[in-house]
Design a protein around this motif. Structure first.
Motif, PDB file in Angstrom:
ATOM      1  N   ASP A   1       1.276   3.019  -3.298  1.00 45.02           N
ATOM      2  CA  ASP A   1       0.193   3.907  -3.741  1.00 45.02           C
ATOM      3  C   ASP A   1       0.150   5.193  -2.929  1.00 45.02           C
ATOM      4  O   ASP A   1      -0.205   6.256  -3.448  1.00 45.02           O
TER       5      ASP A   1
ATOM      6  N   HIS B   1     -17.233  -4.469  -1.843  1.00 47.04           N
ATOM      7  CA  HIS B   1     -18.190  -5.590  -1.906  1.00 47.04           C
ATOM      8  C   HIS B   1     -17.772  -6.586  -2.986  1.00 47.04           C
ATOM      9  O   HIS B   1     -17.792  -7.792  -2.773  1.00 47.04           O
ATOM     10  N   GLU B   2     -17.364  -6.051  -4.127  1.00 44.59           N
ATOM     11  CA  GLU B   2     -17.030  -6.942  -5.245  1.00 44.59           C
ATOM     12  C   GLU B   2     -15.793  -7.786  -4.983  1.00 44.59           C
ATOM     13  O   GLU B   2     -15.690  -8.902  -5.496  1.00 44.59           O
ATOM     14  N   VAL B   3     -14.853  -7.263  -4.200  1.00 46.95           N
ATOM     15  CA  VAL B   3     -13.665  -8.082  -3.923  1.00 46.95           C
ATOM     16  C   VAL B   3     -13.878  -8.967  -2.702  1.00 46.95           C
ATOM     17  O   VAL B   3     -12.964  -9.645  -2.261  1.00 46.95           O
ATOM     18  N   GLY B   4     -15.089  -8.963  -2.188  1.00 49.62           N
ATOM     19  CA  GLY B   4     -15.421  -9.887  -1.102  1.00 49.62           C
ATOM     20  C   GLY B   4     -14.961  -9.442   0.265  1.00 49.62           C
ATOM     21  O   GLY B   4     -14.843 -10.260   1.179  1.00 49.62           O
ATOM     22  N   ALA B   5     -14.704  -8.148   0.416  1.00 55.67           N
ATOM     23  CA  ALA B   5     -14.242  -7.661   1.725  1.00 55.67           C
ATOM     24  C   ALA B   5     -15.405  -7.636   2.713  1.00 55.67           C
ATOM     25  O   ALA B   5     -16.567  -7.557   2.330  1.00 55.67           O
TER      26      ALA B   5
ATOM     27  N   MET C   1     -10.141  -0.844  -6.367  1.00 55.33           N
ATOM     28  CA  MET C   1      -9.701  -2.089  -7.008  1.00 55.33           C
ATOM     29  C   MET C   1      -8.176  -2.112  -7.129  1.00 55.33           C
ATOM     30  O   MET C   1      -7.550  -3.149  -6.918  1.00 55.33           O
ATOM     31  N   HIS C   2      -7.610  -0.961  -7.449  1.00 61.56           N
ATOM     32  CA  HIS C   2      -6.161  -0.878  -7.619  1.00 61.56           C
ATOM     33  C   HIS C   2      -5.434  -1.090  -6.295  1.00 61.56           C
ATOM     34  O   HIS C   2      -4.556  -1.956  -6.176  1.00 61.56           O
ATOM     35  N   CYS C   3      -5.789  -0.285  -5.285  1.00 61.92           N
ATOM     36  CA  CYS C   3      -5.052  -0.316  -4.009  1.00 61.92           C
ATOM     37  C   CYS C   3      -5.267  -1.650  -3.288  1.00 61.92           C
ATOM     38  O   CYS C   3      -4.318  -2.257  -2.791  1.00 61.92           O
ATOM     39  N   VAL C   4      -6.524  -2.088  -3.230  1.00 60.70           N
ATOM     40  CA  VAL C   4      -6.804  -3.353  -2.544  1.00 60.70           C
ATOM     41  C   VAL C   4      -6.196  -4.506  -3.334  1.00 60.70           C
ATOM     42  O   VAL C   4      -5.617  -5.431  -2.759  1.00 60.70           O
ATOM     43  N   GLY C   5      -6.315  -4.409  -4.657  1.00 64.10           N
ATOM     44  CA  GLY C   5      -5.782  -5.487  -5.494  1.00 64.10           C
ATOM     45  C   GLY C   5      -4.300  -5.679  -5.300  1.00 64.10           C
ATOM     46  O   GLY C   5      -3.799  -6.799  -5.194  1.00 64.10           O
TER      47      GLY C   5
ATOM     48  N   VAL D   1     -12.335   2.438  -9.180  1.00 60.98           N
ATOM     49  CA  VAL D   1     -11.066   2.052  -9.821  1.00 60.98           C
ATOM     50  C   VAL D   1      -9.916   2.096  -8.811  1.00 60.98           C
ATOM     51  O   VAL D   1      -9.088   1.173  -8.729  1.00 60.98           O
TER      52      VAL D   1
ATOM     53  N   LEU E   1      -4.895   0.009   5.374  1.00 58.07           N
ATOM     54  CA  LEU E   1      -4.900  -0.039   3.909  1.00 58.07           C
ATOM     55  C   LEU E   1      -5.539   1.269   3.422  1.00 58.07           C
ATOM     56  O   LEU E   1      -6.727   1.484   3.628  1.00 58.07           O
TER      57      LEU E   1
ATOM     58  N   ASN F   1       0.825  -1.203   0.000  1.00 56.76           N
ATOM     59  CA  ASN F   1       0.000   0.000   0.000  1.00 56.76           C
ATOM     60  C   ASN F   1       0.866   1.262   0.000  1.00 56.76           C
ATOM     61  O   ASN F   1       0.465   2.310  -0.520  1.00 56.76           O
TER      62      ASN F   1
ATOM     63  N   MET G   1      -3.737  -7.347  -1.954  1.00 55.47           N
ATOM     64  CA  MET G   1      -4.212  -8.725  -1.923  1.00 55.47           C
ATOM     65  C   MET G   1      -3.360  -9.648  -2.796  1.00 55.47           C
ATOM     66  O   MET G   1      -3.187 -10.814  -2.474  1.00 55.47           O
TER      67      MET G   1
END
Lengths: 301, 356
Positions: free
Chosen positions: A33, B28-32, B309-313, B306, B272, A30, B316
């Motif tokens: 970013d 929600h979409e990444v299942g968090a 998705m970028h930072c969490v992706g 976006v 995060l 992180n 992960m």
């Protein structure tokens, strides 16, 4: 600036979102970013006023400090990860060494097993060869015994036939000749042909003895009792005489030679002039072996 | 791991709060999972809608509905900045139309005359009622159902103890210049408040000084929570109550470019951050915060999605690699337990050798 492909709900990483990530990993990943956000702003504030403002308020220094801290986090994270990766690699290397060691042992064992297998195979092949040889021998013996038994059975059958009176249509000497001729053309003759002289002589001895015995029975005289040849060649009485019996004997013995087979010739062909080698008087002990000798000599078998 | 407790910080930023919609949708979409929410200003209002929703998915849907309604509101019908409309629909009373008029005039100047002509005349006859009767109010009344909020996710908001509107703003300006920081904001656990004070507290967190009257909670006046701890955005990024509530993972969203809030002030927390990966500002500070251009709202929603998705992706992916590394190590160690089979092989080989 976005150097990652967007993830979707179907992406694999979504499967690990339910587990708590390690702090250093989050700071490490992180932090990139975070630093990038600060760097973007920092690059945009290059004008005189902005630089003066950021310097005066201390925000420029604080932003730089944040970037530095994120970079330090990144380096620290890299160090931790590199350390763990190295440990993991060492573990993998040791595991590979152990695998190699075990592989060597297994290779050695496989080699031993291969030798063992090859030796066993050789032994099996030898055993198979020996067994085959033995089986062949046994088979030959069985064949020989079977052959011998069939020859003996024919001998038995022919003399049973003789003793039962089946040859009574012939003269006494003709019976003996007819019986021996039947044996010569049958299994008994084959047996004598394929076996060596020693075995053959044993069988022929039996044949001569049985012929002597049957002749003496039929003639009702002793085996050594000599009689005139007319006695031995005398045709049976009319009641038992078959019309073509004499022709049958003549046909059977038409191969004989008066010089070489005087007994066969005389008995089958009934010449008026008897060969010189044919005796005038004879006993069973002489007649039967003479016929055996002429009929079963190696040359005429 | 079942002991994971995730907190979500929704920072303040006026109309840029639309960014939160994309964040929640992506999470929600990444299942968090989200176990607690903290918000400041618009983050408090969005957080309340999320906390009262039965699921993260439904929360994302409700937030999107609300913000897209705001984006699609005809500017001919309501010539007010989107954020003002939203706050008014939520129940905040304007402190005074003249003040708003003055602010709008200044903003119009900053925005380059983008406001429709004649708005100043309209604002002259403004009263609270003109802003309260909107379809937005129906959404907010439904989504901010008090029973659902009380049985929903724990919600913390930041509020700033009100002194005097101008003085408060002056203190923020002084803090901005790096001279003396403003006083720290206070954090309130909404569900711990009496029912009557819960919505007041939410509105207090969003009550922009001068524009909106402060709210009284427990006999104390509070206004926009974003004002506290200005230099380090302590009030605008309320992470502390989530850490105190036991969250071992906190997702922090920022609504400004290069926010000087520092994760390093919380060295023990796993944080995060979802930071803008491209400029979040569109027209400048005041137009963006007040939402002069409602048509920008969908772009903030998209950007939030976006960026999340970028930072969490990124985190992960790294985390997944770690998990797989650990799993493979465990598998390697487990696979080395071959003593029994090796011994059996030795015994067998000895037998074979003895047979030779």
């Amino acid at each position: 600036m976005n150097d990652l492909a967007p993830i979707t709900r179907d992406s694999e990483i979504c499967q690990v979102l339910s587990s708590l990530p390690e702090k250093f990993i989050v700071d490490f990943a992180n932090g990139i970013d975070v630093a990038r956000d600060h760097l973007r702003v920092q690059r945009q504030r290059t004008g005189m006023g902005a630089r003066f403002y950021d310097g005066f308020t201390g925000q420029g220094a604080r932003r730089q400090a944040e970037i530095n801290a994120s970079l330090i986090d990144g380096v620290e994270g890299s160090l931790i990860w590199l350390g763990e990766l190295t440990e993991s690699l060492a573990l993998s290397n040791y595991a590979i060494v152990k695998v190699n060691e075990r592989l060597s042992v297994i290779t050695q064992n496989v080699t031993t097993l291969a030798h063992y297998s090859a030796n066993t195979r050789q032994q099996l092949q030898k055993l198979s060869t020996d067994l085959n040889k033995r089986c062949d021998q046994l088979s030959q013996q069985i064949d020989r015994i079977d052959f011998e038994q069939r020859a003996e059975r024919q001998l038995e059958q022919v003399f049973n036939k003789w003793s039962a009176g089946r040859f009574n249509t012939f003269s006494l000497a003709g019976r003996c000749y007819a019986a021996m001729e039947e044996l010569r053309w049958g299994v008994f003759g084959d047996y004598c042909r394929v076996h060596d002289n020693q075995i053959r002589q044993g069988f022929l001895g039996d044949l001569a003895n049985r012929a002597i015995s049957q002749l003496t029975n039929d003639a009702r005289i002793e085996a050594a009792e000599r009689s005139d040849m007319t006695f031995w060649l005398a045709k049976p009485t009319a009641r038992t005489q078959l019309p073509d019996a004499t022709d049958a004997l003549a046909y059977l013995g038409d191969w004989s030679n008066s010089e070489v087979q005087p007994f066969v010739f005389s008995i089958s062909q009934l010449p008026e002039q008897r060969p010189l080698k044919f005796p005038n008087r004879c006993n069973a002990n002489r007649l039967a072996p003479a016929l055996v000798s002429e009929l079963f000599s190696e040359q005429y078998l | 791991m079942s002991d994971m407790k995730v907190g979500l910080v929704l920072s303040g930023g006026g109309a840029k709060g639309a960014y939160h919609v994309g964040v929640v949708k992506a999470l929600h979409e990444v299942g968090a999972q989200v176990d607690a929410v903290a918000g400041a200003s618009i983050g408090a209002l969005n957080g309340a809608i999320l906390a009262a929703a039965p699921s993260l998915q439904e929360g994302a849907v409700r937030l999107e509905t609300l913000w897209m309604d705001l984006a699609n509101t005809s500017p001919l019908k309501f010539n007010f900045p989107a954020y003002i409309q939203l706050l008014a629909a939520s129940g905040l009373h304007l402190a005074g139309a003249s003040v708003l008029n003055e602010i709008v005039q200044k903003a119009q100047h900053i925005a380059g005359g983008a406001m429709p002509a004649g708005i100043s005349n309209f604002l002259g006859g403004l009263n609270d009622g003109a802003l309260s009767d909107t379809p937005l109010q129906n959404h907010i009344n439904r989504y901010l159902d008090q029973d659902a909020l009380n049985s929903g996710l724990p919600l913390f908001i930041s509020v700033f103890k009100h002194n005097h509107a101008l003085r408060d703003l002056l203190r923020c300006a002084v803090a901005e210049l790096g001279i003396v920081d403003s006083a720290a904001s206070e954090f309130i656990h909404i569900q711990s408040l009496p029912l009557l004070e819960q919505k007041e507290a939410l509105l207090a967190s969003a009550a922009i000084p001068l524009l909106f009257a402060p709210k009284k909670i427990n006999d104390t006046l509070y206004s926009d929570g974003a004002q506290g701890g200005w230099q380090k955005m302590q009030g605008n990024t309320p992470i502390t109550p989530l850490l105190e509530a036991g969250c071992n993972m906190v997702i922090v969203t920022h609504l400004s470019d290069g926010s000087l809030w520092s994760r390093h002030d919380f060295p023990d927390a796993t944080i995060l951050e979802i930071r803008p990966q491209s400029n979040i500002s569109r027209e400048g500070l005041v137009p963006d915060v007040l939402g002069f251009h409602a048509e920008k709202i969908p772009s903030w929603i998209e950007q939030g999605y976006v960026d999340t998705m970028h930072c969490v992706g990124r985190v992960m992916k790294a985390s997944k690699a770690r998990v797989e590394l650990k799993a493979s190590e465990a598998a390697v160690v487990k696979s080395q337990d071959t003593a029994r089979i090796d011994q059996e092989m030795q015994i067998t080989m000895r037998r074979i050798v003895s047979l030779q």
